[in-house]
Design a protein around this motif. Structure first.
Motif, mmCIF file in Angstrom:
data_model
loop_
_atom_site.group_PDB
_atom_site.id
_atom_site.type_symbol
_atom_site.label_atom_id
_atom_site.label_comp_id
_atom_site.label_asym_id
_atom_site.label_seq_id
_atom_site.Cartn_x
_atom_site.Cartn_y
_atom_site.Cartn_z
ATOM 1 N N THR A 76 3.373 34.148 36.119
ATOM 2 C CA THR A 76 2.562 34.288 36.709
ATOM 3 C C THR A 76 2.369 33.039 37.188
ATOM 4 O O THR A 76 2.386 31.573 36.859
ATOM 5 C CB THR A 76 1.455 34.542 35.239
ATOM 6 N N ALA A 92 -2.490 35.198 36.031
ATOM 7 C CA ALA A 92 -2.425 36.396 37.007
ATOM 8 C C ALA A 92 -0.593 36.970 37.310
ATOM 9 O O ALA A 92 -0.363 35.843 38.121
ATOM 10 C CB ALA A 92 -3.000 37.061 37.965
ATOM 11 N N ALA A 109 -2.517 40.068 33.841
ATOM 12 C CA ALA A 109 -3.414 39.182 33.437
ATOM 13 C C ALA A 109 -4.601 39.221 32.307
ATOM 14 O O ALA A 109 -3.793 39.236 31.489
ATOM 15 C CB ALA A 109 -4.797 40.292 34.720
#
Length: 156
Positions: A76, A92, A109
């Protein structure tokens, strides 16, 4: 070549290859305490996360969790609203869930908060939303679904 065996070394080597951009930038290792003890997550899962800073308020985070019947790899982008390791953040990226019968790639997320407790030690928590993982792999009645996270982080 088995994708599961190749993915973890690939993620870890990419993480190590990211250069430090300044002396104020850090790497960190953490573990999610909720995922470690939560029986709803494959009877508890061993997990380890690496985070490398990109700037004073952004980072890349990669993680690996494994349990009895499920392995999860997350990669992420993390952005801090306040200061690095001090305040609110958003995250995210992609997540790969590999179950005992099937695997699937989805989106993850999160919104969370981190607080530096002492030099090199950070306590953090977030609420994660996972979407795109099939119900059979996730063993959930419906997707997207939410996961809590509470972690201790060592920054170096």
């Amino acid at each position: 070549m088995n994708l599961k065996k190749a993915l973890l070394p690939l993620v870890l080597s990419a993480a190590v290859a990211l250069p430090l951009q300044a002396s104020a930038m850090t790497h960190s290792i953490s573990t999610d305490l909720v995922r470690l003890v939560d029986n709803n997550m494959d009877n508890g899962m061993f997990n380890l996360y690496w985070q490398g800073s990109l700037s004073r308020n952004t980072a890349i985070r990669a993680g690996y969790s494994t349990g009895d019947d499920l392995s999860i790899v997350d990669v992420t982008f993390k952005g801090y609203i306040d200061r690095y390791h001090q305040g609110a953040f958003y995250e995210a990226g992609l997540t790969w869930w590999d179950g005992d019968r099937d695997d699937d790639i989805g989106f993850m997320a999160a919104l969370g908060y981190e607080r530096t407790l002492a030099p090199h030690f950070v306590l953090g928590g977030s609420v994660q939303v996972v979407a795109g993982i099939s119900e059979e792999v996730a063993q959930r009645a419906e997707t997207p679904f939410f996961l809590p996270s509470l972690y201790i982080l060592f920054a170096f």
